[in-house]
Design an enzyme around this catalytic site. Sequence first.
Site, mmCIF file in Angstrom:
data_model
loop_
_atom_site.group_PDB
_atom_site.id
_atom_site.type_symbol
_atom_site.label_atom_id
_atom_site.label_comp_id
_atom_site.label_asym_id
_atom_site.label_seq_id
_atom_site.Cartn_x
_atom_site.Cartn_y
_atom_site.Cartn_z
ATOM 1 N N CYS A 67 11.677 13.582 2.300
ATOM 2 C CA CYS A 67 12.533 14.010 3.249
ATOM 3 C C CYS A 67 12.901 12.534 4.668
ATOM 4 O O CYS A 67 12.500 12.134 4.641
ATOM 5 C CB CYS A 67 11.994 15.646 4.407
ATOM 6 S SG CYS A 67 12.973 15.814 6.561
ATOM 7 N N CYS A 154 16.272 20.835 6.598
ATOM 8 C CA CYS A 154 14.502 20.604 6.039
ATOM 9 C C CYS A 154 14.349 20.650 4.573
ATOM 10 O O CYS A 154 14.334 22.022 4.052
ATOM 11 C CB CYS A 154 13.703 21.458 7.121
ATOM 12 S SG CYS A 154 12.132 22.087 6.847
ATOM 13 N N ASP A 314 -9.161 38.315 8.784
ATOM 14 C CA ASP A 314 -7.722 37.194 8.626
ATOM 15 C C ASP A 314 -7.459 36.917 10.009
ATOM 16 O O ASP A 314 -6.355 37.553 10.246
ATOM 17 C CB ASP A 314 -6.619 38.239 7.946
ATOM 18 C CG ASP A 314 -5.484 36.716 7.558
ATOM 19 O OD1 ASP A 314 -5.950 35.899 7.808
ATOM 20 O OD2 ASP A 314 -4.354 37.020 6.589
ATOM 21 N N CYS A 341 -6.652 30.239 7.977
ATOM 22 C CA CYS A 341 -5.382 29.299 7.755
ATOM 23 C C CYS A 341 -6.344 28.240 8.954
ATOM 24 O O CYS A 341 -5.748 27.063 8.789
ATOM 25 C CB CYS A 341 -4.247 29.681 8.606
ATOM 26 S SG CYS A 341 -4.457 30.146 10.297
#
Length: 390
Positions: A67, A154, A314, A341
């Site tokens: 990128c 992006c 979760d 996460c």
Amino acid sequence: MRLSIGSVAHGGYCVARHEGQVVFVRGTLPGEVVEATVTRAGRRNRFLFADATEILEPAAGRVPAPCPFSGPGRCGGCDWQHADLPTQRQLKAAVLAEQLQRLGGVTVPVEVAPVQGDRDGLQWRTAVRYAVTEDGRLGFRKHHSHEVEPIDRCAIATARIQDADVTTLDWTGAAEVAVTEDGDGVMMLPDPDAAEEAWLQRGAYGRTWRVPSSGFWQVHPGAADALADLVVEAIAGCRTVWDLYCGVGLFAGAAAVDDPGRRVEAVESHRPAVTAARANVADLPGVQVHRADVLRWLTSDAAGRGRPDAVILDPPRKGAGERVLSAIDAVGCRRIVYVACDPSALGRDVGLLRARGYDLDSVVALDLFPMTHHVEAVAVLSRGPAPRLD
Ligand SMILES: C[S@@+](CC[C@H](N)C(=O)[O-])C[C@H]1O[C@@H](n2cnc3c(N)ncnc32)[C@H](O)[C@@H]1O
């Protein structure tokens, strides 16, 4: 300053030392020698943060960033554009293993695997939240800054989002723009937090799921399927299951599809997500969706529901925490499937569960966020004299 780079740290940094002081350096890899500039100081000046500005001795895993907007002082969205994918995954595995060891007190081998739909770590983000510059251009905030780096494209957004040309429009007046791809196309929502609820359709586990624009859904196209498969595998043989922090009901629904005789209690506090979850599992009579705060539900409503064979957890980024885990402990559940996460929150919660007699049986880590430092893990813990159900 010239730095010899040591091991990887959580958050997209590697660790170095300068005159005895710890420096967390972005844009580096372990084993490199770099020229770096200090960007800020840590708490009470006890450590520093720096950006690598010149790579004097590169590591084998270094690649040119795909990128053009990444690099020191540029877009802060990605952390590992300068590393090839195997290196990125090794770094994430090392961070997860280290957090489990240091905070959870357990040593486990960790590997980070790609999921279906991986395209060299690019074009995976089905939901993008852009910031808007003063002159109406879209971009992303620089690392640890409010300043917006305008971008044309992006590289980690899906091809459909990249091709939707949202970045060529004038967004003057908006503070943020959410762009999401679902089964129906690409949706653009200026100032999404203030906007009226919009409804999206997502596919996973062979079904279509209704998701509110303010609700949670995994952003990688392969994520929901991969996680649902792992969760269903981990609850094999479990007839009663609680799905805590259930969102729009993905795991509860998958659990009931897998075993139509299974009883699933699903708990979620976000009202639009609860509405969606109820609609998503309407054809699955074994699932009951409760709108409640998880802790409150565990400590009041769950009383009298007996002991579930398994609890699926979760939680949001900060983890489940002491009080929720102690309520699960009190229920006496023998198996916990923890979807995480954040490696630190998982490490801390595994430590809390181990102190309550749970063993960590397995950890599977998935590369759901290539190019960034984020990693998802599914940890299975169990306790008790009963033979394991698998
Ligand atoms: C990481 S998402 C998981 C969603 C779902 N398991 C999935 O995979 O799509 C966490 C969910 O927990 C919900 N949540 C956060 N705090 C909560 C709480 N204290 N009680 C109940 N739900 C909560 C959020 O609204 C969000 O839907």
